[in-house]
Write a protein that holds these residues in place. Structure first.
Motif, mmCIF file in Angstrom:
data_model
loop_
_atom_site.group_PDB
_atom_site.id
_atom_site.type_symbol
_atom_site.label_atom_id
_atom_site.label_comp_id
_atom_site.label_asym_id
_atom_site.label_seq_id
_atom_site.Cartn_x
_atom_site.Cartn_y
_atom_site.Cartn_z
ATOM 1 N N SER B 152 61.495 36.439 17.980
ATOM 2 C CA SER B 152 60.660 36.521 19.185
ATOM 3 C C SER B 152 61.211 35.579 20.229
ATOM 4 C CB SER B 152 59.218 36.106 18.879
ATOM 5 O OG SER B 152 58.697 36.879 17.831
ATOM 6 N N ARG B 153 61.254 36.054 21.478
ATOM 7 C CA ARG B 153 61.728 35.182 22.552
ATOM 8 C C ARG B 153 60.519 34.507 23.185
ATOM 9 N NH1 ARG B 153 66.672 36.664 25.552
ATOM 10 N NH2 ARG B 153 67.392 34.636 26.160
ATOM 11 N N THR B 154 60.516 33.167 23.213
ATOM 12 C CA THR B 154 59.406 32.429 23.808
ATOM 13 C C THR B 154 59.825 31.741 25.105
ATOM 14 O OG1 THR B 154 59.945 30.517 22.438
ATOM 15 C CG2 THR B 154 58.293 32.033 21.575
ATOM 16 N N GLY B 155 61.094 31.846 25.469
ATOM 17 C CA GLY B 155 61.574 31.250 26.713
ATOM 18 C C GLY B 155 62.997 31.731 26.943
ATOM 19 N N PRO B 156 63.570 31.473 28.130
ATOM 20 C CA PRO B 156 64.937 31.930 28.401
ATOM 21 C C PRO B 156 65.943 31.428 27.368
ATOM 22 C CG PRO B 156 63.913 31.121 30.413
ATOM 23 C CD PRO B 156 62.968 30.785 29.287
ATOM 24 N N GLU B 157 65.727 30.205 26.858
ATOM 25 C CA GLU B 157 66.641 29.646 25.858
ATOM 26 C C GLU B 157 65.900 29.268 24.583
ATOM 27 O OE1 GLU B 157 68.688 26.428 27.746
ATOM 28 O OE2 GLU B 157 69.771 27.746 29.117
ATOM 29 N N ASN B 158 64.765 29.928 24.343
ATOM 30 C CA ASN B 158 63.948 29.586 23.181
ATOM 31 C C ASN B 158 63.580 30.839 22.386
ATOM 32 O OD1 ASN B 158 63.223 27.879 25.671
ATOM 33 N ND2 ASN B 158 62.755 26.543 23.958
ATOM 34 N N PHE B 159 63.834 30.774 21.090
ATOM 35 C CA PHE B 159 63.419 31.851 20.195
ATOM 36 C C PHE B 159 62.631 31.257 19.036
ATOM 37 C CE2 PHE B 159 66.984 33.778 22.342
ATOM 38 C CZ PHE B 159 66.653 35.124 22.424
ATOM 39 N N GLU B 160 61.780 32.094 18.423
ATOM 40 C CA GLU B 160 61.123 31.714 17.175
ATOM 41 C C GLU B 160 61.409 32.802 16.151
ATOM 42 O OE1 GLU B 160 57.478 29.121 19.144
ATOM 43 O OE2 GLU B 160 56.983 30.773 17.784
ATOM 44 N N LEU B 161 61.688 32.372 14.919
ATOM 45 C CA LEU B 161 62.017 33.304 13.841
ATOM 46 C C LEU B 161 60.922 33.224 12.791
ATOM 47 C CD1 LEU B 161 65.746 32.173 13.408
ATOM 48 C CD2 LEU B 161 64.839 33.853 15.012
ATOM 49 N N LEU B 162 60.312 34.369 12.482
ATOM 50 C CA LEU B 162 59.309 34.423 11.420
ATOM 51 C C LEU B 162 60.011 34.987 10.195
ATOM 52 C CD1 LEU B 162 56.204 34.047 10.866
ATOM 53 C CD2 LEU B 162 56.001 36.497 11.266
ATOM 54 N N VAL B 163 60.045 34.177 9.135
ATOM 55 C CA VAL B 163 60.851 34.559 7.967
ATOM 56 C C VAL B 163 60.025 34.368 6.697
ATOM 57 C CG1 VAL B 163 61.846 32.236 7.781
ATOM 58 C CG2 VAL B 163 63.100 34.174 6.834
ATOM 59 N N LEU B 164 60.328 35.162 5.676
ATOM 60 C CA LEU B 164 59.646 35.005 4.393
ATOM 61 C C LEU B 164 59.875 33.593 3.879
ATOM 62 C CD1 LEU B 164 60.481 38.449 2.781
ATOM 63 C CD2 LEU B 164 58.197 37.611 3.299
ATOM 64 N N ARG B 165 58.796 32.998 3.367
ATOM 65 C CA ARG B 165 58.798 31.593 2.973
ATOM 66 C C ARG B 165 59.958 31.238 2.040
ATOM 67 N NH1 ARG B 165 54.894 27.471 2.479
ATOM 68 N NH2 ARG B 165 55.509 26.128 0.784
ATOM 69 N N GLY B 166 60.195 32.101 1.060
ATOM 70 C CA GLY B 166 61.231 31.818 0.070
ATOM 71 C C GLY B 166 62.644 31.883 0.637
ATOM 72 N N PHE B 167 62.788 32.530 1.796
ATOM 73 C CA PHE B 167 64.102 32.635 2.430
ATOM 74 C C PHE B 167 64.289 31.599 3.541
ATOM 75 C CE2 PHE B 167 63.825 37.081 0.840
ATOM 76 C CZ PHE B 167 64.990 37.079 0.102
ATOM 77 N N ALA B 168 63.215 30.844 3.838
ATOM 78 C CA ALA B 168 63.239 29.975 5.009
ATOM 79 C C ALA B 168 64.358 28.937 4.935
ATOM 80 C CB ALA B 168 61.877 29.291 5.174
#
Lengths: 90, 190
Positions: B152-168
């Motif tokens: 997910s893009r939260t800013g021009p130079e900012n992303f957030e990644l939602l990942v399965l806990r065991g793969f984090a």
């Protein structure tokens, strides 16, 4: 194999994100259709050369089942539609 | 009576932390283990129509609380941890048009930012992350290497990644490696 699949929900994605189930054209027989019909449904597949419709699952994307019409010889992808679209599920 | 108390341990509590890679760079990447608040998976019922106006009412009102996952599916994310009763209390808002599944135990958020963030993520995914194609607020479920993640893009130079806990932690280590040429500051402390 075609390397980019244009998912109708996600846009073009590499084939690694998908799982191929196989021929989208076969119809599930009636429960009492007999052993031969069920054997054919479960095990027997054509290996067509040319234009072919398959079920692809966008496993690492939107997780939707898609119907991909592609050419097994040239790797061209003709259409990609959601399998729930009218007329797409055999 | 439970024999063991279940203690919540942040998935990235013991992950690598500190500065890595290029020492002098003006395009440094910052990796942040974000708070493990609530992660709600919202699934639309068959034939429930367009719910895009309804889903934000499940969230906490923050800018990027709702992240589209696929047709009729969303993740609703926030920093506050919610009890089962609090989550169940949100269901009347949906009026039977969608269901909520608590995924707070199963998925964690990683923040990644910096001038070169698109170049770093492009090493792992085929999704076009250019701002013109992937504007702020846009999300895409994809593979980063072999790990499935919601970008997910939260800013021009900012992303957030939602990942399965065991793969984090695997993804965390890979992101550090992918960012080495730009220099990476990895922050697991919260």
């Amino acid at each position: 194999m075609a390397s980019l699949i244009a998912c109708p929900h996600c846009g073009p994605r590499p084939k690694e994100e998908f799982t191929v189930r196989g021929d989208a054209g076969i119809t599930r027989p009636a429960p009492d259709a007999g052993e031969d019909a069920w054997h054919a449904y479960v095990y027997l597949r054509d290996n067509p050369r040319g234009r072919h419709k398959e079920h692809w699952h966008h496993t690492s994307g939107c997780r939707r089942w898609l119907v991909v019409e592609r050419d097994t010889m040239t790797h061209a992808v003709y259409t990609v539609t959601d399998a729930s679209a009218p007329g797409e599920t055999a | 009576m439970a024999d063991f108390a279940l203690l919540h341990r942040p998935a990235l509590a013991t992950a690598k932390s500190g500065s890595f890679g290029a020492a002098f760079s003006n395009e440094r990447i910052t990796l942040t283990a974000l708070p493990e608040g609530h992660v709600l998976h919202v699934l639309a019922a068959r034939g429930s129509g367009d719910l895009t106006g309804l889903i934000p009412r499940i969230g906490d009102g923050s800018a990027h609380a709702v992240r589209a996952y696929g047709p009729g599916q969303w993740f609703v994310i926030g920093d506050a941890s919610l009890s089962a009763a609090e989550i169940f209390g949100k269901t009347p808002v949906l009026d039977g048009k969608a269901s909520i599944s608590d995924q707070g135990h199963g998925r964690v958020l990683i923040g990644i930012s910096g001038a070169a963030v698109e170049a770093v993520l492009a090493k792992g995914t085929a999704v076009d992350l250019a701002l013109s194609n992937f504007p702020v607020g846009h999300s895409a479920m994809t593979l980063i290497g072999h790990i499935s993640a919601l970008i997910s893009r939260t800013g021009p130079e900012n992303f957030e990644l939602l990942v399965l806990r065991g793969f984090a932690e695997s993804l965390w280590d890979e992101l550090i490696e992918m960012g080495l040429e730009f220099g990476v500051d990895a922050k697991t402390a919260r």
